[in-house]
Design a protein around this motif. Structure first.
Motif, PDB file in Angstrom:
ATOM      1  N   VAL A   1      27.395 -58.076  38.112  1.00 22.33           N
ATOM      2  CA  VAL A   1      28.615 -58.488  37.432  1.00 22.33           C
ATOM      3  C   VAL A   1      28.207 -58.650  35.968  1.00 22.33           C
ATOM      4  CG1 VAL A   1      30.398 -60.253  37.328  1.00 22.33           C
ATOM      5  CG2 VAL A   1      29.353 -59.671  39.530  1.00 22.33           C
ATOM      6  N   PRO A   2      28.482 -57.611  35.169  1.00 28.19           N
ATOM      7  CA  PRO A   2      27.868 -57.542  33.837  1.00 28.19           C
ATOM      8  C   PRO A   2      28.142 -58.751  32.946  1.00 28.19           C
ATOM      9  CG  PRO A   2      28.899 -55.450  34.419  1.00 28.19           C
ATOM     10  CD  PRO A   2      29.300 -56.435  35.466  1.00 28.19           C
ATOM     11  N   TRP A   3      29.282 -59.405  33.174  1.00 29.42           N
ATOM     12  CA  TRP A   3      29.614 -60.548  32.295  1.00 29.42           C
ATOM     13  C   TRP A   3      28.884 -61.827  32.692  1.00 29.42           C
ATOM     14  CZ3 TRP A   3      31.395 -63.949  35.803  1.00 29.42           C
ATOM     15  CH2 TRP A   3      32.101 -63.457  36.911  1.00 29.42           C
ATOM     16  N   LEU A   4      28.158 -61.793  33.807  1.00 30.78           N
ATOM     17  CA  LEU A   4      27.585 -63.034  34.325  1.00 30.78           C
ATOM     18  C   LEU A   4      26.412 -63.535  33.493  1.00 30.78           C
ATOM     19  CD1 LEU A   4      27.822 -65.017  36.765  1.00 30.78           C
ATOM     20  CD2 LEU A   4      26.163 -63.577  37.949  1.00 30.78           C
ATOM     21  N   THR A   5      25.631 -62.603  32.966  1.00 22.36           N
ATOM     22  CA  THR A   5      24.437 -62.988  32.204  1.00 22.36           C
ATOM     23  C   THR A   5      24.376 -62.168  30.927  1.00 22.36           C
ATOM     24  OG1 THR A   5      23.117 -61.354  33.374  1.00 22.36           O
ATOM     25  CG2 THR A   5      23.107 -63.589  34.268  1.00 22.36           C
ATOM     26  N   ALA A   6      23.564 -62.661  29.991  1.00 21.16           N
ATOM     27  CA  ALA A   6      23.490 -61.989  28.693  1.00 21.16           C
ATOM     28  C   ALA A   6      22.797 -60.642  28.790  1.00 21.16           C
ATOM     29  CB  ALA A   6      22.748 -62.886  27.694  1.00 21.16           C
ATOM     30  N   ASP A   7      21.908 -60.523  29.735  1.00 17.73           N
ATOM     31  CA  ASP A   7      21.097 -59.314  29.801  1.00 17.73           C
ATOM     32  C   ASP A   7      20.739 -59.024  31.254  1.00 17.73           C
ATOM     33  OD1 ASP A   7      19.200 -57.681  27.629  1.00 17.73           O
ATOM     34  OD2 ASP A   7      18.410 -57.739  29.672  1.00 17.73           O
ATOM     35  N   ALA A   8      20.672 -57.736  31.590  1.00 21.42           N
ATOM     36  CA  ALA A   8      20.397 -57.332  32.972  1.00 21.42           C
ATOM     37  C   ALA A   8      18.957 -57.605  33.404  1.00 21.42           C
ATOM     38  CB  ALA A   8      20.716 -55.851  33.166  1.00 21.42           C
ATOM     39  N   THR A   9      18.075 -57.922  32.444  1.00 17.98           N
ATOM     40  CA  THR A   9      16.692 -58.210  32.831  1.00 17.98           C
ATOM     41  C   THR A   9      16.519 -59.637  33.347  1.00 17.98           C
ATOM     42  OG1 THR A   9      16.119 -58.819  30.564  1.00 17.98           O
ATOM     43  CG2 THR A   9      15.706 -56.532  31.239  1.00 17.98           C
ATOM     44  N   SER A  10      17.496 -60.490  33.083  1.00 15.55           N
ATOM     45  CA  SER A  10      17.483 -61.822  33.691  1.00 15.55           C
ATOM     46  C   SER A  10      18.834 -62.016  34.354  1.00 15.55           C
ATOM     47  CB  SER A  10      17.232 -62.915  32.657  1.00 15.55           C
ATOM     48  OG  SER A  10      17.250 -64.183  33.293  1.00 15.55           O
ATOM     49  N   SER A  11      19.004 -61.369  35.485  1.00 15.90           N
ATOM     50  CA  SER A  11      20.329 -61.351  36.100  1.00 15.90           C
ATOM     51  C   SER A  11      20.200 -61.086  37.597  1.00 15.90           C
ATOM     52  CB  SER A  11      21.199 -60.288  35.429  1.00 15.90           C
ATOM     53  OG  SER A  11      22.537 -60.416  35.850  1.00 15.90           O
ATOM     54  N   VAL A  12      21.309 -60.705  38.196  1.00 17.95           N
ATOM     55  CA  VAL A  12      21.362 -60.535  39.640  1.00 17.95           C
ATOM     56  C   VAL A  12      22.273 -59.364  39.980  1.00 17.95           C
ATOM     57  CG1 VAL A  12      23.317 -62.137  39.891  1.00 17.95           C
ATOM     58  CG2 VAL A  12      21.755 -61.797  41.813  1.00 17.95           C
ATOM     59  N   ASN A  13      21.954 -58.663  41.059  1.00 20.32           N
ATOM     60  CA  ASN A  13      22.950 -57.800  41.673  1.00 20.32           C
ATOM     61  C   ASN A  13      23.088 -58.213  43.134  1.00 20.32           C
ATOM     62  OD1 ASN A  13      20.807 -56.559  43.036  1.00 20.32           O
ATOM     63  ND2 ASN A  13      20.792 -54.777  41.693  1.00 20.32           N
ATOM     64  N   PHE A  14      24.012 -57.609  43.839  1.00 19.40           N
ATOM     65  CA  PHE A  14      24.466 -58.192  45.100  1.00 19.40           C
ATOM     66  C   PHE A  14      24.396 -57.208  46.273  1.00 19.40           C
ATOM     67  CE2 PHE A  14      26.561 -60.229  41.528  1.00 19.40           C
ATOM     68  CZ  PHE A  14      26.439 -61.576  41.816  1.00 19.40           C
ATOM     69  N   THR A  15      23.935 -57.723  47.397  1.00 14.15           N
ATOM     70  CA  THR A  15      23.916 -56.953  48.645  1.00 14.15           C
ATOM     71  C   THR A  15      25.360 -56.643  49.074  1.00 14.15           C
ATOM     72  OG1 THR A  15      21.967 -58.231  49.313  1.00 14.15           O
ATOM     73  CG2 THR A  15      23.090 -56.977  51.038  1.00 14.15           C
TER      74      THR A  15
END
Lengths: 430, 430
Positions: free
Chosen positions: A82-96
């Motif tokens: 969910v791109p808006w969840l965190t500032a950057d994809a390197t410190s973030s999450v994706n979902f099963t």
């Protein structure tokens, strides 16, 4: 679609189907359409009597894909961030994508990711695991060294403590992939952590263990020695093959039933100490700020929890009324799931679901409710009970106990509003 | 019953090993090197004190791979075919890399393939499954129809009847991937076949079932109705996600414990009849020509079998003498594995191996022997015993019973010659 007498589904043909089904028993006793009368048997069905492409041509050979991949028709079955969840994809999450899965094994390609500094891509030959601190013999292990210790194989769920975290403040995300998709369940192979600690020789003052990752965030968590010596694994395989890079290749800690952040990936160091280290990830993060200003800490075991994965907002009912399969997952950091109940009316009445497949401690359990949907709107809920007797609470009960400042440790009952057209929405009921 | 466990375990060497094991207990008590003293603890180990690349830079984020893949360092862990084995890769086989795996789950990307006309790439929305023949109501099911029946989740091995077939005439292939790699084990999700047959209404004369695939070979096999009504599944998921194309996407038959050829992929038709159909794949193929010219037929259940996967010719011992993990797989079409014995001396003495992980009927079982290698040459064997009391035979015993014309159904004991330098070879001992 195929023509057939049953497709009309109303009036006499439907009634006769019901009558016939009841006489059959078992699955077939459920009302609804489970197949169409085969005009094909009399030579009339184009889908069967016409030869289709895949019946006419040779397909790819066994040399096409040394490492196999899903069908192109499954290209939408992926982890999503969910791109808006965190500032950057390197410190973030994706979902099963829980709504696309079944059974209790999560395939490696679809296990959610959560990193704090991106995926460390580690050369296994150069990787080392050190044990230091309150031990008789500080040791450094290569991957080959680790593989000389006795191994165990265990199926465990891993849940991020922030899973379902957005739901503290009301229904936020429309789909179980996003509300509950920070969980996966695989078979790990590794060596019990106690074997490595015994090799190093624990000093009697050693009551805590610091686990440190080799990624750029140098993830560090304190683990009580009692847990470390009980059932933790130092694991290098998942579902039979090497750990995936995003899951800590070449080696991670497995802390059964406890929050995912403690399962340190890219494990490079284990330090034995006499007290917890009060690291960032166990003070400012992964704690629950209560209404009175105090914070719950060291809430490691994940509470009993469940969710209906189908139908759900990303997986509406498209077949109309009649025979319907509701399914979902339940899990508990306390051990096995004893029972799962499903409600069709927002928690007023409960029906015991069927748990199918292996029931293993601290693994997800798959449950089903096979029912006959009459086409009316429903409020679907599931409620899990574990072998220690813990019962999954409502969200309101959780908020009454913990306030609404929390991000972590939400195991509240989830509600999907099934509408007459088969669409579903994430809602709350009181 | 070809062999008895009574034969096992006499002689001084076994007694002394047992005595030593009992006295030591646990992993750390095994001799050998399980780690190096960490000069790092005093600041001297470059592997720990030097900051490595993966500690210095951010890695890929969670948006990099919606469907995950193995580490680039695992690029050699793949299925491999043997190009000279068949005229064309569209009617051929590749092999599960057993020596690279652990646990009991085979990851979907590494499950061996065997096709007779290549991989049919089927559009699931257009696929149909028909039931016809001796039924009250011929039916045609879409994939969506199938998903309205109650589901089960089961972990089963699938073994090609030709697995280890080259070994009938002596040791041929140097590596367990090639000798034993036509087996895999995954969790299937699907509906019991009996539910579909009940929906169609079996006529009393219906004693056999013909399963037909939708690929260009139109694979067809006869299955006795007793098995069809017992534990067969019509499955659409493996390890949680959709079947892989090479495993029959979108739907295959699961025939637990029976030879893989019967697990018809790309399943398009089930015909109920009163006798077997005598198809090519159950007459000229998948039968065993005996020395007297007669052929064994309808030998469906796969016999009790095991193999040591590590060490093995593709996975030599590189760490020298000392603490060593031997591991392998055992399975039986008759149910669970009761015991696995390992021999270090070509079958003269046997040591009971440790079975670890879930023990499920008609699933592979993972076994281990943790031992202390003195650096001398060994002849490694494993011998499985199932819950019905069947014991894996020697190759010589098999040949005495069935001659040497066979290709299929070889469950003989395999021997790896471990040499002093840690290399292994496929050999036979008498």
């Amino acid at each position: 679609m195929i023509d057939g007498p049953e497709r009309a589904g109303d009036g006499a043909s439907r009634r006769s189907f019901l009558k016939r089904s009841l006489a059959l028993g078992g699955a077939a006793a459920l009302a609804g359409i489970g197949g169409r009368r085969a005009s094909a048997a009399e030579g009339g069905d184009p889908a069967i009597t016409e030869v289709q492409d895949w019946n006419r041509y040779l397909g790819d050979g066994v040399d096409a894909r040394p490492y196999g991949l899903p069908s192109p028709y499954e290209s939408e079955v992926v982890r999503r961030d969910v791109p808006w969840l965190t500032a950057d994809a390197t410190s973030s999450v994706n979902f099963t994508p829980l709504h696309e899965l079944d059974g209790i094994i999560t395939p490696n390609g679809l296990c959610f990711e959560r990193h704090h500094a991106g995926i460390a891509e580690i050369a296994p030959q150069e990787h080392r695991l050190m044990i230091n601190g309150l031990v008789d013999r500080p040791l450094v292990f290569t991957m080959d060294d680790l593989k000389r210790f006795p191994r165990e194989n265990r199926i465990y769920f891993l849940e991020c403590a922030a899973n379902t975290g957005m739901e503290w403040r009301g229904s936020q995300l429309n789909g179980c992939q996003f509300t509950h998709g920070m969980v996966h369940c695989v078979m790990y192979t590794g060596t019990p952590l106690r074997y490595l600690l015994e090799e190093a020789g624990l000093k009697s003052a050693g009551k805590w263990l610091l686990a440190e990752g080799a990624d750029a965030s140098a993830m560090t968590r304190s683990i009580p020695m009692e847990k470390a010596l009980d059932d933790c694994l130092v694991a290098w395989k998942m579902n039979g093959e090497a750990l995936r890079p995003e899951q800590g290749y070449p080696v991670r800690l497995v802390v059964p039933g406890w929050e995912g952040n403690m399962w340190v990936k890219w494990l490079r160091r284990l330090e034995v100490g006499d007290q917890p280290w009060q690291q960032r990830e166990e003070t400012s993060k992964y704690t629950d700020l209560l209404a009175n200003g105090e914070a719950r800490r060291f809430t490691w075991a994940m509470d009993v929890k469940s969710v209906i994965t189908n139908p759900s907002p990303q997986a509406p009912i498209t077949h109309g009324r009649g025979r319907t399969v509701a399914t979902g997952l339940a899990w508990s950091g306390n051990g096995r799931i004893k029972r799962v109940d499903v409600s069709l009316d927002g928690g007023r009445n409960w029906i015991e679901a069927r748990i199918d497949g292996p029931s293993l401690p601290m693994a997800v359990h798959r449950f089903y409710l096979d029912f006959d949907w009459d086409g009316s709107e429903l409020f679907l809920q599931s409620r899990a009970i574990d072998e220690k007797g813990f019962v999954q609470p409502t969200k309101d009960e959780l908020r009454a106990a913990r306030g609404e400042n929390s991000i972590y440790h939400n195991n509240g009952i989830q509600t999907w509003w099934l509408q007459k057209d088969g669409a579903l929405e994430n809602v709350e009921v009181s």
